[in-house]
Design a protein around this motif. Sequence first.
Motif, PDB file in Angstrom:
ATOM      1  N   GLY A  81      19.427   4.141   1.779  1.00  0.00           N
ATOM      2  CA  GLY A  81      19.380   3.501   0.417  1.00  0.00           C
ATOM      3  C   GLY A  81      17.987   2.922   0.428  1.00  0.00           C
ATOM      4  N   SER A  82      17.294   2.783   1.618  1.00  0.00           N
ATOM      5  CA  SER A  82      15.799   2.177   1.421  1.00  0.00           C
ATOM      6  C   SER A  82      15.187   3.075   0.454  1.00  0.00           C
ATOM      7  N   ILE A  83      14.008   2.545  -0.249  1.00  0.00           N
ATOM      8  CA  ILE A  83      13.258   3.218  -1.304  1.00  0.00           C
ATOM      9  C   ILE A  83      11.920   3.140  -0.450  1.00  0.00           C
ATOM     10  N   VAL A  84      11.111   4.431  -0.725  1.00  0.00           N
ATOM     11  CA  VAL A  84       9.928   4.603  -0.180  1.00  0.00           C
ATOM     12  C   VAL A  84       8.887   5.166  -1.375  1.00  0.00           C
ATOM     13  N   THR A  85       7.790   4.533  -1.512  1.00  0.00           N
ATOM     14  CA  THR A  85       6.853   5.094  -2.777  1.00  0.00           C
ATOM     15  C   THR A  85       5.750   5.692  -1.800  1.00  0.00           C
ATOM     16  N   LEU A  86       5.657   6.994  -1.989  1.00  0.00           N
ATOM     17  CA  LEU A  86       4.336   7.521  -1.404  1.00  0.00           C
ATOM     18  C   LEU A  86       3.109   7.599  -2.218  1.00  0.00           C
ATOM     19  N   ASN A  87       2.044   7.261  -1.558  1.00  0.00           N
ATOM     20  CA  ASN A  87       0.809   7.233  -2.348  1.00  0.00           C
ATOM     21  C   ASN A  87       0.416   8.889  -2.187  1.00  0.00           C
ATOM     22  N   LYS A  88      -0.484   9.158  -3.138  1.00  0.00           N
ATOM     23  CA  LYS A  88      -0.954  10.698  -3.190  1.00  0.00           C
ATOM     24  C   LYS A  88      -1.444  11.139  -1.787  1.00  0.00           C
ATOM     25  N   LYS A  89      -1.277  12.488  -1.530  1.00  0.00           N
ATOM     26  CA  LYS A  89      -1.761  13.101  -0.070  1.00  0.00           C
ATOM     27  C   LYS A  89      -0.926  12.239   0.933  1.00  0.00           C
ATOM     28  N   SER A  90       0.270  12.130   0.816  1.00  0.00           N
ATOM     29  CA  SER A  90       0.954  11.508   2.015  1.00  0.00           C
ATOM     30  C   SER A  90       2.341  12.360   2.144  1.00  0.00           C
ATOM     31  N   SER A  91       2.943  11.966   3.306  1.00  0.00           N
ATOM     32  CA  SER A  91       4.320  12.552   3.455  1.00  0.00           C
ATOM     33  C   SER A  91       4.978  11.826   4.462  1.00  0.00           C
ATOM     34  N   ILE A  92       6.503  12.009   4.284  1.00  0.00           N
ATOM     35  CA  ILE A  92       7.252  11.176   5.279  1.00  0.00           C
ATOM     36  C   ILE A  92       8.517  12.106   5.788  1.00  0.00           C
ATOM     37  N   ALA A  93       8.646  12.141   6.987  1.00  0.00           N
ATOM     38  CA  ALA A  93       9.822  12.929   7.488  1.00  0.00           C
ATOM     39  C   ALA A  93      11.009  12.085   8.087  1.00  0.00           C
ATOM     40  N   TYR A  94      12.184  12.420   7.858  1.00  0.00           N
ATOM     41  CA  TYR A  94      13.283  11.660   8.261  1.00  0.00           C
ATOM     42  C   TYR A  94      14.615  12.472   8.448  1.00  0.00           C
ATOM     43  N   PRO A  95      15.604  11.953   9.134  1.00  0.00           N
ATOM     44  CA  PRO A  95      16.515  12.882   9.323  1.00  0.00           C
ATOM     45  C   PRO A  95      17.716  13.034   7.980  1.00  0.00           C
ATOM     46  N   ALA A  96      18.628  14.015   7.741  1.00  0.00           N
ATOM     47  CA  ALA A  96      19.271  13.699   6.822  1.00  0.00           C
ATOM     48  C   ALA A  96      20.309  12.682   6.829  1.00  0.00           C
ATOM     49  N   GLU A  97      20.550  12.146   7.900  1.00  0.00           N
ATOM     50  CA  GLU A  97      21.428  11.119   8.026  1.00  0.00           C
ATOM     51  C   GLU A  97      21.311  10.235   9.504  1.00  0.00           C
ATOM     52  N   PHE A  98      20.999   9.006   9.129  1.00  0.00           N
ATOM     53  CA  PHE A  98      20.835   7.981   9.999  1.00  0.00           C
ATOM     54  C   PHE A  98      21.839   7.955  11.135  1.00  0.00           C
ATOM     55  N   SER A  99      22.090   8.746  12.160  1.00  0.00           N
ATOM     56  CA  SER A  99      23.267   8.667  12.945  1.00  0.00           C
ATOM     57  C   SER A  99      23.063   7.733  14.163  1.00  0.00           C
ATOM     58  N   GLY A 100      21.925   7.656  14.607  1.00  0.00           N
ATOM     59  CA  GLY A 100      21.634   7.123  16.105  1.00  0.00           C
ATOM     60  C   GLY A 100      21.590   5.580  15.751  1.00  0.00           C
ATOM     61  N   SER A 101      21.246   4.911  16.691  1.00  0.00           N
ATOM     62  CA  SER A 101      21.055   3.453  17.100  1.00  0.00           C
ATOM     63  C   SER A 101      19.843   2.816  16.086  1.00  0.00           C
ATOM     64  N   LYS A 102      18.897   3.704  15.657  1.00  0.00           N
ATOM     65  CA  LYS A 102      17.711   3.085  14.753  1.00  0.00           C
ATOM     66  C   LYS A 102      17.654   4.336  13.881  1.00  0.00           C
ATOM     67  N   ARG A 103      17.286   3.718  12.664  1.00  0.00           N
ATOM     68  CA  ARG A 103      16.666   4.526  11.510  1.00  0.00           C
ATOM     69  C   ARG A 103      15.104   4.849  11.578  1.00  0.00           C
ATOM     70  N   GLU A 104      14.842   6.170  12.231  1.00  0.00           N
ATOM     71  CA  GLU A 104      13.479   6.486  12.405  1.00  0.00           C
ATOM     72  C   GLU A 104      13.113   7.362  11.488  1.00  0.00           C
ATOM     73  N   VAL A 105      11.621   7.244  11.060  1.00  0.00           N
ATOM     74  CA  VAL A 105      11.082   8.049  10.216  1.00  0.00           C
ATOM     75  C   VAL A 105       9.611   8.006  10.619  1.00  0.00           C
ATOM     76  N   SER A 106       8.802   9.244  10.382  1.00  0.00           N
ATOM     77  CA  SER A 106       7.376   9.162  10.419  1.00  0.00           C
ATOM     78  C   SER A 106       6.591   9.371   9.122  1.00  0.00           C
ATOM     79  N   LEU A 107       5.548   8.829   9.175  1.00  0.00           N
ATOM     80  CA  LEU A 107       4.649   8.731   8.223  1.00  0.00           C
ATOM     81  C   LEU A 107       3.076   9.460   8.319  1.00  0.00           C
ATOM     82  N   THR A 108       2.695  10.070   7.400  1.00  0.00           N
ATOM     83  CA  THR A 108       1.362  10.531   7.345  1.00  0.00           C
ATOM     84  C   THR A 108       0.786  10.133   6.071  1.00  0.00           C
TER      85      THR A 108
END
Length: 330
Positions: A142-169
């Motif tokens: 349910g977290s909301i992300v606003t990506l600026n231009k020329k950016s990207s984010i990668a994340y799992p289809a479901e946060f199933s582990g002990s952390k909610r991990e994403v990667s940002l460029t």
Amino acid sequence: MNKELNYNIDDLLVKALLDETSVAEQIEINQWLSDSDDNQRYFEHFELIWNQSKQLAAQSAVDENAAWERFRKRTQKSREEAPVIPLFKPQKSFAFLRVAAMITATLCTGWLAYVFFGQNAEPQMLTVRSGAETVIDTLPDGSIVTLNKKSSIAYPAEFSGSKREVSLTGEAFFEVTKDKTKPFVIAVNDMTVKVLGTSFNVKDNAKKTEVIVETGLVEVAKNNEFVRISPKQKATVLKSHPALVKDETADDFYKYYRTNKLVCNDTPLWRLVEILNETYDANIVIENERLNNMPINTTFDTKSLDSTLSLISETLTIKVEHRGEQIILK
């Protein structure tokens, strides 16, 4: 879903798909489905394979009994080599035997095992890219992300582990749903940003990696260093000097790609030019150094660079000159 599946539930599901269940059996199935989301997913995969197999059965002329025998031997071999849970118990009294033979003729046992029991496999990763426009995305929690231009984010289809991990460029603003039991962690460049529930901006470019907090508390770590920052504070690592620095924020320019406004409060011209170059991919330079620290107090609409430059010219009584792709302020 309970990994110790008994054969009975598979038999009941087959009967349900054949519309042959009694009232008591249907109640048992409904109770099993309501026990967990995993059971519901198991049934959905079961039904998917069932329907696809019926289509294949209508088109195929293979020897179904021979196919089933090959399937049985293959699963038996798999169970001897690894602890794979058996998928189905053949029941000759059911029409399912013919469908199972079709599955065997067209799909491998390993694929079926992955469909039903792939919960221990690597999670499916999703990547969202913004391109030439900003993009708003909602994450699985349910977290909301606003990506600026020329950016990207990668994340799992479901946060199933002990952390909610994403990667940002690139750059993004995060509004993180609070969950004290599962921290939200962002990997950006060689830094880690960790929060429980807050809003903040993260930017990584050729010059620096920067985190600015709008609400809540954020922990930023790099190697063995870490700092905690609060609203109106930022953590920065310059590419030329890779030390983690905590500081106060001097302006709210980090909001520009969300608000489409640049709010200046005694902002020096050099700082406004810096953000204009970033916003418009422009090449604006200040020719006369005495203009660098001239203060500006106004709000600019970021929809038009020409109108912004015109307003700067009028406000500070300076000239704007175009030389090829370069814009000179003097």
